[in-house]
Design a protein around this motif. Sequence first.
Motif, PDB file in Angstrom:
ATOM      1  N   ALA A   1       0.822  -1.207   0.000  1.00 38.75           N
ATOM      2  CA  ALA A   1       0.000   0.000   0.000  1.00 38.75           C
ATOM      3  C   ALA A   1       0.860   1.263   0.000  1.00 38.75           C
ATOM      4  O   ALA A   1       0.542   2.251  -0.677  1.00 38.75           O
ATOM      5  N   PHE A   2       1.963   1.232   0.746  1.00 41.15           N
ATOM      6  CA  PHE A   2       2.810   2.419   0.907  1.00 41.15           C
ATOM      7  C   PHE A   2       3.783   2.605  -0.255  1.00 41.15           C
ATOM      8  O   PHE A   2       3.892   3.704  -0.830  1.00 41.15           O
ATOM      9  N   SER A   3       4.474   1.532  -0.639  1.00 43.79           N
ATOM     10  CA  SER A   3       5.550   1.662  -1.621  1.00 43.79           C
ATOM     11  C   SER A   3       5.145   1.335  -3.053  1.00 43.79           C
ATOM     12  O   SER A   3       5.712   1.884  -3.996  1.00 43.79           O
ATOM     13  N   VAL A   4       4.201   0.425  -3.217  1.00 47.58           N
ATOM     14  CA  VAL A   4       3.844  -0.026  -4.562  1.00 47.58           C
ATOM     15  C   VAL A   4       2.606   0.720  -5.076  1.00 47.58           C
ATOM     16  O   VAL A   4       2.661   1.423  -6.084  1.00 47.58           O
ATOM     17  N   GLN A   5       1.502   0.572  -4.383  1.00 44.63           N
ATOM     18  CA  GLN A   5       0.256   1.211  -4.820  1.00 44.63           C
ATOM     19  C   GLN A   5       0.192   2.690  -4.455  1.00 44.63           C
ATOM     20  O   GLN A   5      -0.570   3.449  -5.054  1.00 44.63           O
ATOM     21  N   LYS A   6       0.978   3.060  -3.433  1.00 48.81           N
ATOM     22  CA  LYS A   6       1.040   4.453  -2.964  1.00 48.81           C
ATOM     23  C   LYS A   6      -0.350   4.984  -2.592  1.00 48.81           C
ATOM     24  O   LYS A   6      -0.755   6.088  -2.981  1.00 48.81           O
ATOM     25  N   THR A   7      -1.056   4.180  -1.841  1.00 44.91           N
ATOM     26  CA  THR A   7      -2.403   4.559  -1.391  1.00 44.91           C
ATOM     27  C   THR A   7      -2.428   5.036   0.054  1.00 44.91           C
ATOM     28  O   THR A   7      -3.505   5.364   0.575  1.00 44.91           O
ATOM     29  N   GLN A   8      -1.286   5.066   0.726  1.00 44.81           N
ATOM     30  CA  GLN A   8      -1.220   5.603   2.084  1.00 44.81           C
ATOM     31  C   GLN A   8       0.131   6.272   2.298  1.00 44.81           C
ATOM     32  O   GLN A   8       1.122   5.951   1.632  1.00 44.81           O
ATOM     33  N   ALA A   9       0.148   7.221   3.247  1.00 42.00           N
ATOM     34  CA  ALA A   9       1.327   8.061   3.438  1.00 42.00           C
ATOM     35  C   ALA A   9       2.388   7.437   4.330  1.00 42.00           C
ATOM     36  O   ALA A   9       3.572   7.762   4.222  1.00 42.00           O
ATOM     37  N   VAL A  10       1.982   6.546   5.236  1.00 49.24           N
ATOM     38  CA  VAL A  10       2.917   5.986   6.204  1.00 49.24           C
ATOM     39  C   VAL A  10       2.671   4.493   6.385  1.00 49.24           C
ATOM     40  O   VAL A  10       1.614   3.968   6.001  1.00 49.24           O
ATOM     41  N   LEU A  11       3.659   3.809   6.977  1.00 49.43           N
ATOM     42  CA  LEU A  11       3.487   2.422   7.385  1.00 49.43           C
ATOM     43  C   LEU A  11       2.884   2.398   8.785  1.00 49.43           C
ATOM     44  O   LEU A  11       3.407   3.037   9.696  1.00 49.43           O
ATOM     45  N   HIS A  12       1.795   1.678   8.973  1.00 49.32           N
ATOM     46  CA  HIS A  12       1.142   1.610  10.279  1.00 49.32           C
ATOM     47  C   HIS A  12       1.677   0.413  11.052  1.00 49.32           C
ATOM     48  O   HIS A  12       1.060  -0.652  11.090  1.00 49.32           O
ATOM     49  N   LEU A  13       2.830   0.602  11.679  1.00 54.29           N
ATOM     50  CA  LEU A  13       3.487  -0.512  12.357  1.00 54.29           C
ATOM     51  C   LEU A  13       2.773  -0.933  13.641  1.00 54.29           C
ATOM     52  O   LEU A  13       3.010  -2.028  14.144  1.00 54.29           O
ATOM     53  N   GLN A  14       1.915  -0.061  14.174  1.00 51.35           N
ATOM     54  CA  GLN A  14       1.184  -0.458  15.378  1.00 51.35           C
ATOM     55  C   GLN A  14       0.279  -1.651  15.088  1.00 51.35           C
ATOM     56  O   GLN A  14      -0.012  -2.447  15.977  1.00 51.35           O
ATOM     57  N   LYS A  15      -0.147  -1.789  13.836  1.00 52.32           N
ATOM     58  CA  LYS A  15      -0.975  -2.934  13.470  1.00 52.32           C
ATOM     59  C   LYS A  15      -0.229  -4.239  13.737  1.00 52.32           C
ATOM     60  O   LYS A  15      -0.837  -5.240  14.124  1.00 52.32           O
ATOM     61  N   LEU A  16       1.086  -4.230  13.507  1.00 49.39           N
ATOM     62  CA  LEU A  16       1.876  -5.443  13.733  1.00 49.39           C
ATOM     63  C   LEU A  16       1.855  -5.816  15.208  1.00 49.39           C
ATOM     64  O   LEU A  16       1.634  -6.975  15.568  1.00 49.39           O
TER      65      LEU A  16
END
Length: 282
Positions: free
Chosen positions: A160-175
């Motif tokens: 979503a972040f690097s390929v599709q570019k549909t979000q601004a940040v990585l949501h690491l809290q989900k992990l």
Amino acid sequence: MVSRKKAKGKARKAKKEEDKDAHDDSSAAAAQQRQREQEQEGALEAQLQMQRLLIDSPPSPCQHGFDPFPEGDVRCRVVRLYLETFNSGVGIKDRNKIDAILKAMDAVDKKYPEVLYDSSKMKHILSYFLSGGTDHILNGRDGAARTTVAVIIMFEEFIAFSVQKTQAVLHLQKLMEMLIADDHTLVSFFRKRITCSCLDKKHKEVKSIKKMGYCNNDKCPLPGRKVERSKMLYCTRCSVAYYCSRDCQKAAWSEHREFCKEKAERNAKFEQEMRIRDQNSM
């Protein structure tokens, strides 16, 4: 002049203090040794759990939507590299697992970037992990299933972040949330993504369990920093950090401030770029 009786008393007292210090040192050393052994056991268990995700066809009669990789296919090599890198860095603590996941992702990105940026190949790789995680749940290996969810989310976030570019940040809290996920959240995650009905029965068993979230305050007083997800508050500025209460949000602000500022700026920049892209596409 000190009497012989007093001298003996002082000697006995000194001996007791020496024995106490030696005992304390011995206890501390034993505690450290136990902690090292627990970490080693935890790392080994996590490694064994991840190694159960074999590259070959899953042992279950149902493969939950996964088609085995063609022999010698690059997707097979990507998964092997990922698991080997993950296993070399995983530990007993959840934070260590997140670090290992990030390290494994970085290793794949450096060696096989053409696969990470190929949506078709990545969809196939994700189906492999979904199949393995589903088998973990069906066989009572919930810990391995939670680790697998975190791996899948990292891939989805990267796409979503690097390929599709549909979000601004990585949501690491989900992990982190998935590494401590309740059974309802865990089963629902896989059930929504697999193509079969293998988890329908399990979902009926756990659907009454309240879904829990993870408070972003390191000093949250709640056990395990867990709180019912429907009652959680989130930072309206960055939309990344979640809290169990206003008190925890305020208590964490001094540490969250710089992170929040950076994420908010990136979100604003991303939204502006999206508006410009949409206008140009009209």
